[in-house]
Design an enzyme around this catalytic site. Sequence first.
Site, short mmCIF file in Angstrom:
data_model
loop_
_atom_site.label_atom_id
_atom_site.label_comp_id
_atom_site.label_asym_id
_atom_site.label_seq_id
_atom_site.Cartn_x
_atom_site.Cartn_y
_atom_site.Cartn_z
N GLU A 1 63.75 122.43 -12.90
CA GLU A 1 62.47 122.07 -12.29
C GLU A 1 61.50 123.23 -12.42
O GLU A 1 61.89 124.34 -12.81
CB GLU A 1 62.68 121.69 -10.82
N HIS B 1 52.83 117.70 -4.02
CA HIS B 1 53.65 117.45 -5.21
C HIS B 1 52.73 116.88 -6.28
O HIS B 1 51.94 115.97 -6.00
CB HIS B 1 54.77 116.46 -4.88
N ARG C 1 54.41 124.48 -8.77
CA ARG C 1 53.75 123.29 -8.26
C ARG C 1 52.29 123.46 -7.86
O ARG C 1 51.47 122.58 -8.07
CB ARG C 1 54.48 122.81 -7.02
N HIS D 1 53.44 116.90 0.28
CA HIS D 1 54.88 116.75 0.05
C HIS D 1 55.74 117.58 1.00
O HIS D 1 56.75 117.11 1.50
CB HIS D 1 55.14 117.18 -1.39
N ARG E 1 56.70 126.95 -1.98
CA ARG E 1 58.15 126.75 -2.10
C ARG E 1 58.56 126.50 -3.55
O ARG E 1 57.94 125.70 -4.25
CB ARG E 1 58.57 125.55 -1.26
P1 FAD Z 1 64.48 115.45 7.41
O1 FAD Z 1 65.44 115.14 6.36
O2 FAD Z 1 63.08 115.00 7.19
O3 FAD Z 1 65.01 114.83 8.76
C1 FAD Z 1 64.19 114.81 9.90
C2 FAD Z 1 64.85 113.92 10.94
O4 FAD Z 1 64.20 114.08 12.18
C3 FAD Z 1 64.78 112.44 10.63
O5 FAD Z 1 66.01 111.87 10.98
C4 FAD Z 1 63.67 111.94 11.56
O6 FAD Z 1 63.78 110.59 11.92
C5 FAD Z 1 63.91 112.82 12.75
N1 FAD Z 1 62.78 113.01 13.65
C6 FAD Z 1 61.54 113.46 13.39
N2 FAD Z 1 60.81 113.53 14.51
C7 FAD Z 1 61.62 113.11 15.52
C8 FAD Z 1 61.44 112.94 16.91
N3 FAD Z 1 60.29 113.20 17.53
N4 FAD Z 1 62.48 112.48 17.63
C9 FAD Z 1 63.67 112.18 17.05
N5 FAD Z 1 63.87 112.31 15.74
C10 FAD Z 1 62.86 112.78 14.98
N6 FAD Z 1 63.76 119.10 -1.37
C11 FAD Z 1 64.65 119.65 -2.22
O7 FAD Z 1 65.16 120.74 -1.98
N7 FAD Z 1 65.02 118.96 -3.34
C12 FAD Z 1 64.51 117.75 -3.65
O8 FAD Z 1 64.90 117.16 -4.65
C13 FAD Z 1 63.56 117.18 -2.79
N8 FAD Z 1 63.00 115.97 -3.08
C14 FAD Z 1 62.15 115.41 -2.16
C15 FAD Z 1 61.64 114.14 -2.41
C16 FAD Z 1 60.84 113.51 -1.48
C17 FAD Z 1 60.29 112.15 -1.76
C18 FAD Z 1 60.54 114.18 -0.27
C19 FAD Z 1 59.67 113.51 0.76
C20 FAD Z 1 61.01 115.45 -0.02
C21 FAD Z 1 61.82 116.08 -0.97
N9 FAD Z 1 62.33 117.35 -0.75
C22 FAD Z 1 63.22 117.90 -1.63
C23 FAD Z 1 62.13 118.03 0.54
C24 FAD Z 1 63.38 117.82 1.38
O9 FAD Z 1 63.84 116.51 1.21
C25 FAD Z 1 63.14 118.07 2.85
O10 FAD Z 1 62.46 119.27 3.03
C26 FAD Z 1 64.46 118.14 3.58
O11 FAD Z 1 65.20 116.98 3.33
C27 FAD Z 1 64.23 118.31 5.06
O12 FAD Z 1 65.44 118.12 5.73
P2 FAD Z 1 65.44 118.17 7.30
O13 FAD Z 1 66.82 117.87 7.72
O14 FAD Z 1 64.80 119.42 7.74
O15 FAD Z 1 64.43 116.99 7.73
C1 SIN Z 2 61.38 116.52 -6.92
O1 SIN Z 2 62.38 115.89 -7.21
O2 SIN Z 2 60.41 116.69 -7.66
C2 SIN Z 2 61.30 117.11 -5.56
C3 SIN Z 2 61.91 118.42 -5.57
C4 SIN Z 2 61.49 119.20 -4.37
O3 SIN Z 2 60.58 118.83 -3.65
O4 SIN Z 2 62.07 120.27 -4.17
#
Ligand code: FAD
Ligand code: SIN
Length: 532
Positions: free
Chosen positions: A118, A241, A287, A348, A383
């Site tokens: 990437e 993104h 990015r 993003h 990032r």
């Molecule tokens: P999340 O996975 O967002 O989980 C948050 C949780 O908190 C959810 O369950 C939600 O319902 C809950 N929540 C929120 N507010 C409340 C509340 N008030 N009360 C109760 N529950 C609540 N990162 C990478 O490193 N690689 C990738 O390939 C990548 N691809 C991505 C693709 C997309 C489309 C997106 C949107 C993001 C991507 N990212 C990627 C970023 C990455 O997915 C996130 O930064 C990461 O998953 C965050 O994990 P987390 O556990 O911190 O939060």
């Molecule tokens: C992607 O697959 O382009 C998302 C990767 C990331 O947000 O880290």
Amino acid sequence: MKQFDYLVLGSGLAGLFFALKVAPRGRVAIVTKKDRAESNTNYAQGGIASVTSKEDSFESHVRDTLTAGAGLCKQDVVRTIVEDGPARIAELIELGMKFSERDAPDEDGGKELDLGREGGHSKRRILHAKDVTGREIERALLNAAARQPNIQIFENHLAIDLITSQKLGHDGENRCLGAYVFDKNANRVWTFTAPVTILATGGCGKVYLYTTNPDIATGDGEAMAYRAGAAVANMEFVQFHPTCLYHPQAKSFLISEAVRGEGGVLKSLEGVEFMDACHPLKSLAPRDVVARAIDSEMKKSGAEHVWLDITHKPARFIIERFPNIYQTCLRYGIDITKEPIPVVPAAHYQCGGVVTNVDGETGIAGLYAVGEVACTGLHGANRLASNSLLEALVCAHRAAQRVTKNASPKTDLKIPLWQSGDASNPDEMVVVAHNWDEIRRLMWDYVGIVRTNKRLARAQKRIANLQEEIHDYYWNFIVTSDLLELRNIATVAELIVRCAQMRPESRGLHYNLDYPEANPEWSQRDTVLRKS
Ligand code: FAD
Ligand code: SIN
């Protein structure tokens, strides 16, 4: 009143991994606002960056992270997270995660992990499950959680606010005692208490009109922590993104950077490969550079999107490597093996957040923040792709170790039950909907990829007006999830604007036309806010 040993807010990678680690030591409540898999994690495509190949090195991953972070990363945090990565990846695999594999070059019939590439990475180091890495993570971790009798998951429960000793009027150290939680099914508010509360609520993409994030991403954790008195930093660094699918019926569908990693090329509507003139890495530049170049290309030409073209690759390869992207685009009438994909940038990822150390500790005793909600110093001003899942994994593990070493005392403070307004007027819900739209649009127009002092000042004024209106609603009306989330996106919008106004320079993801250059005086400085 519901009492636990650990209260985990959020069921993405950060929350689930933490819960699995502490479950052998006590009762864990996972509170999550929709169904258990719904999270940013669930939509992650590209994968997890970690050093697992002989051709790669920690030095190289650290260097790439620091380069992307434009001078603001904390070097010790970067090194710790990068070096802890391989051990945590091994644990994830042990828990049931299945990464994509390929034939090993030098062993008969042997397999090795397939590594994607990437933007900003000088090596292939992205572990992935085809283009549905996040879905596979959620599957594996939720299955593991289901085998743990100490873990109880509360779906459709939305945390409203943290309960702290200071809010209850007690002097001395501010300690988190739990949270008030809105049960959407029962339409009532519960008091959850625990000596340890983990914010794992993810990001805030929904603050912007166009985003790759699902609806859960309303910055609730950042807003709750700020209200509770925790420090929040670097909120101006919102990552856009470069390639979200542009189609009237597609809501927030990402076209992974891995598509460019495998040779996809960005082109103007006239077919010009415009990234050639912008950066030596062309379409695989960091990015912030790519998103700004697309934004400028669209503004110059008046085009509504640009193209991402991978048609020069064999169709079989595209379909096998990117099955979800291929199928989804096909549903919208785009065959990506034969025609270019229309793409636009979209909000993003939030690089800033609740200030923590690498073990997830915030400035409030008993409160930890892990994953996208936290600002550890890993990402700096921008990032590096696929470093966020890595951060969530490593910091969840480290926070679990920390809480088991530093046991928090059980509280004997009396916690009052939730008090809410009692007015309910469905006609007024139109105001809530209107305010949602207004905030998201003004953030997109005034606080987007390119900013100016004037636009930031305008945004600040409008947000302040909206907050006044929301405040009245909040205290008078029966709470609904729309109202609670509106209050949070307004707070997060305010924090983003204030941080952006504090930084008189352009750096990484924060680009201000009034200060188009980086200012060396700000090269080591975070923008930090704390509620007085
Ligand atoms: P999340 O996975 O967002 O989980 C948050 C949780 O908190 C959810 O369950 C939600 O319902 C809950 N929540 C929120 N507010 C409340 C509340 N008030 N009360 C109760 N529950 C609540 N990162 C990478 O490193 N690689 C990738 O390939 C990548 N691809 C991505 C693709 C997309 C489309 C997106 C949107 C993001 C991507 N990212 C990627 C970023 C990455 O997915 C996130 O930064 C990461 O998953 C965050 O994990 P987390 O556990 O911190 O939060
Ligand atoms: C992607 O697959 O382009 C998302 C990767 C990331 O947000 O880290």
